[in-house]
Design a protein around this motif. Structure first.
Motif, PDB file in Angstrom:
ATOM      1  N   VAL A   1       0.841  -1.196   0.000  1.00 42.61           N
ATOM      2  CA  VAL A   1       0.000   0.000   0.000  1.00 42.61           C
ATOM      3  C   VAL A   1       0.878   1.249   0.000  1.00 42.61           C
ATOM      4  O   VAL A   1       0.642   2.221  -0.734  1.00 42.61           O
ATOM      5  N   ARG A   2       1.914   1.217   0.804  1.00 43.12           N
ATOM      6  CA  ARG A   2       2.836   2.351   0.884  1.00 43.12           C
ATOM      7  C   ARG A   2       3.515   2.620  -0.464  1.00 43.12           C
ATOM      8  O   ARG A   2       3.688   3.770  -0.871  1.00 43.12           O
ATOM      9  N   THR A   3       3.864   1.564  -1.178  1.00 45.64           N
ATOM     10  CA  THR A   3       4.496   1.714  -2.485  1.00 45.64           C
ATOM     11  C   THR A   3       3.585   2.462  -3.449  1.00 45.64           C
ATOM     12  O   THR A   3       4.036   3.306  -4.232  1.00 45.64           O
ATOM     13  N   ILE A   4       2.296   2.160  -3.389  1.00 50.59           N
ATOM     14  CA  ILE A   4       1.334   2.846  -4.262  1.00 50.59           C
ATOM     15  C   ILE A   4       1.176   4.305  -3.853  1.00 50.59           C
ATOM     16  O   ILE A   4       1.134   5.205  -4.703  1.00 50.59           O
ATOM     17  N   LEU A   5       1.112   4.572  -2.555  1.00 48.64           N
ATOM     18  CA  LEU A   5       1.018   5.960  -2.091  1.00 48.64           C
ATOM     19  C   LEU A   5       2.225   6.772  -2.555  1.00 48.64           C
ATOM     20  O   LEU A   5       2.095   7.945  -2.923  1.00 48.64           O
TER      21      LEU A   5
ATOM     22  N   VAL B   1       2.471   5.023   5.573  1.00 47.98           N
ATOM     23  CA  VAL B   1       2.887   6.390   5.249  1.00 47.98           C
ATOM     24  C   VAL B   1       4.015   6.364   4.233  1.00 47.98           C
ATOM     25  O   VAL B   1       5.029   5.695   4.423  1.00 47.98           O
ATOM     26  N   GLY B   2       3.830   7.079   3.139  1.00 43.93           N
ATOM     27  CA  GLY B   2       4.858   7.117   2.110  1.00 43.93           C
ATOM     28  C   GLY B   2       5.949   8.122   2.440  1.00 43.93           C
ATOM     29  O   GLY B   2       5.776   9.031   3.255  1.00 43.93           O
TER      30      GLY B   2
ATOM     31  N   ILE C   1      -0.690  10.063   3.449  1.00 40.45           N
ATOM     32  CA  ILE C   1      -1.345   9.221   4.439  1.00 40.45           C
ATOM     33  C   ILE C   1      -2.682   8.783   3.863  1.00 40.45           C
ATOM     34  O   ILE C   1      -3.360   9.562   3.181  1.00 40.45           O
ATOM     35  N   LEU C   2      -3.080   7.558   4.097  1.00 41.66           N
ATOM     36  CA  LEU C   2      -4.367   7.066   3.616  1.00 41.66           C
ATOM     37  C   LEU C   2      -5.499   7.940   4.146  1.00 41.66           C
ATOM     38  O   LEU C   2      -5.552   8.264   5.331  1.00 41.66           O
ATOM     39  N   ASP C   3      -6.420   8.289   3.256  1.00 41.77           N
ATOM     40  CA  ASP C   3      -7.536   9.150   3.636  1.00 41.77           C
ATOM     41  C   ASP C   3      -8.682   8.381   4.275  1.00 41.77           C
ATOM     42  O   ASP C   3      -9.619   8.992   4.804  1.00 41.77           O
TER      43      ASP C   3
ATOM     44  N   ARG D   1       4.429  11.081  12.441  1.00 39.07           N
ATOM     45  CA  ARG D   1       5.606  10.620  11.693  1.00 39.07           C
ATOM     46  C   ARG D   1       5.937  11.588  10.575  1.00 39.07           C
ATOM     47  O   ARG D   1       7.095  11.940  10.354  1.00 39.07           O
ATOM     48  N   VAL D   2       4.911  12.018   9.842  1.00 40.25           N
ATOM     49  CA  VAL D   2       5.119  12.937   8.728  1.00 40.25           C
ATOM     50  C   VAL D   2       5.704  14.267   9.227  1.00 40.25           C
ATOM     51  O   VAL D   2       6.573  14.862   8.588  1.00 40.25           O
TER      52      VAL D   2
END
Length: 521
Positions: free
Chosen positions: A152-156, A186-187, A192-194, A229-230
């Motif tokens: 999922v992170r790779t796609i973000l 988190v990318g 961040i995923l909504d 984190r961001v």
């Protein structure tokens, strides 16, 4: 009519086949909205168009009552017939471009994506949001592969940070994994995923309202962690010097409390890791059974997972133990023995990292190199031969452990001639130890057990636990190696465990050779 503003936090996707017979689908939707669902997608693959429209109107009466947008899955005709707020299409359905032409510019349009390329195309084609999946195995679909938080992170990360395209994750999202999925996806670009899209977790729940409340709470908790984190915000942490000063007390506490440490370890070293745990002051339980993982999670103080012996039953047990340890907030130490040596070991390592939050990873340079590759860190590559690393190691090992620790929000320990420990902020190099440790089977596995012991009594600072665990093992190695009765690796093995039991807390601080490594974040 302007395009509706959508809150994607908790996105319900319906499935009549999973809905409980004790209530109607319309009742289930209303209960879920009362529990916090912010967006509803009506998915009915088996209904005729007329029947679909009839059901859609009933559901729409509820969604309009609470001002929650309603999307129609894969049927633009139905979406237009009831004037729904939008539609969702799959990769094998009508194209995103064609759907947009039919819906017009003021309707919400989402599309399912499973690769970075599909995500980029959705952005180009005018989608408002993408559903990223399948994250985990699910009852509603049989995917060829699952993404896990790492995928999922790779796609973000394939999406521009400033893009307005919203993202939700779907597939096996449940109350016990939502927080981890959000916080660990988190990318590097700060995305961040909504939101989370849920089917079974709500539709199949006995109490849809309560299930929705719990899922929304977990999403918000995960989003809060991800946001910190961001922003680079971290909790105040003890300095390296304070960690060292606490070592003596940690050893004393370990012996006083004798915490129960659950091991799922390889058969080759199971006896050694159990004896090392006992010698240090812990209490080992070697229980590779998935059936008792949940019960054990309630009584153990930490879990050590070691993939040295790879069987299907061992892996199943690790996944169960990890899931329940996370649910009980018990620290997990992961020893990826031989990761990278074979395809099976690498895929198992990926599966474990995707299936649970690991608090401490301990491995040699080759194993950490494999994990760095799995989680998407751009580092040097170290080859493996069996369970051993090849070559001289990383040119900047401290930077590697810090990068992996920061990427995975955990503590990383890399063993070698010099051992490195990092939590992504604090990083140390430990020079204690003896050459014989590298000449007996299981010394690395015993190090993981030692870390597991200290993690059990240091739940709020896993960095301190990892440092203490490595220091304890290495000091015992030094003491054993200098004994006059030790003539080689064979006699060293017995003396090694003896010296773990003989460690004197009051002497520890004066014998440590440890350096703080300052690296830019």
């Amino acid at each position: 009519m302007t395009k509706p503003v959508v809150d994607y936090s908790l996105y319900l996707v319906t499935d009549s086949g999973l809905n409980l017979p004790s209530r109607t689908l319309v009742q289930s939707v209303e209960d879920s909205i009362l529990g916090g669902v912010t967006l509803v997608q009506l998915r009915e693959k088996e209904l005729s168009t007329d029947a679909f429209i009839e059901l859609a109107r009933k559901v729409q009466a509820v969604t309009k009552k609470y001002n929650v947008p309603l999307l129609i899955n894969d049927n633009i005709e139905v979406a237009l017939a009831i004037d729904a707020e939008g539609a969702h299409v799959g990769q094998d359905d009508i194209s995103c471009l064609e759907a947009r032409k039919l819906l017009g510019p003021n309707k919400i349009l989402g599309i399912s994506t499973g690769t970075p390329e599909e995500a980029k195309k959705a952005l180009e084609d005018g989608a408002d949001y993408i559903g990223i999946g399948t994250c985990f195995m699910t009852q509603t679909k049989s995917p060829k592969r699952t993404l896990g938080p790492i995928g999922v992170r790779t796609i973000l990360e394939a999406l521009p940070a400033e893009s307005s395209l919203k993202t939700v994750v779907i597939g096996g999202i449940k109350n016990d994994n939502t927080r981890r999925v959000i916080s660990h996806s988190v990318g590097a670009n700060g995305r961040i995923l909504d939101g989370i899209a849920v089917v079974t977790g709500v539709v199949g729940a006995v109490d849809a309202k309560k299930a929705s409340e719990q899922l929304l709470s977990e999403y918000k908790a995960g989003y809060d962690i991800a946001s910190k984190r961001v922003q680079g915000l971290v909790e105040e942490r003890a300095s390296v010097q304070d960690v060292l000063k606490s070592f003596s007390q940690l050893l004393t506490t370990l012996r006083e409390k004798s915490p129960l440490v659950h091991h799922i370890s390889n058969y080759v070293v199971m006896n050694d890791t159990a004896n090392a745990t006992l010698a240090l002051g812990g209490s080992p339980i070697m229980a590779p059974s998935a059936a008792e993982a949940e019960d054990l999670s309630k009584v153990v103080s930490s879990v050590v997972l070691n993939i040295g012996t790879l069987t299907e039953s061992f892996v199943d047990c690790m996944l169960e133990a990890g899931k329940h340890a996370n649910a009980q907030s018990k620290p997990i130490v992961f020893d990826p023995v031989g990761a990278g040596a074979t395809t099976l070991r690498e895929s198992t390592t990926r599966k474990i990292l995707n299936s649970m939050h690991v608090d401490i990873i301990k491995g040699n340079a080759g194993e950490i190199s494999t994990i760095a590759k799995i989680v998407g860190c751009d580092t040097e590559s170290i080859a493996m031969r069996g369970v051993d690393s090849l070559g001289s190691g990383f040119s900047n090992p401290a930077a590697v452990v810090q990068a992996v620790a920061k990427r995975e929000s955990c503590v990383v320990v890399m063993t070698g001639l010099i051992d490195y420990v990092s939590d992504g902020t604090r990083t140390v190099a430990i020079e204690n130890g003896h050459a014989y440790q590298g000449r007996i089977t299981g010394s690395g596995c015993m190090a993981a057990s030692s870390i597991g012991c200290f993690a059990a009594i240091s739940p709020n600072d896993h960095f301190a636990a990892a440092v203490a665990g490595i220091l304890a093992i290495n000091l015992a190695g030094e003491h054993a190696g200098t004994r006059c009765d030790v003539q080689g690796p064979g006699t060293f093995r017995a003396a090694f465990i003896d010296e773990m039991a003989n460690l004197a807390p009051e002497r520890m601080l004066t014998e440590t050779r440890i350096k703080s490594v300052e690296l830019s974040n």
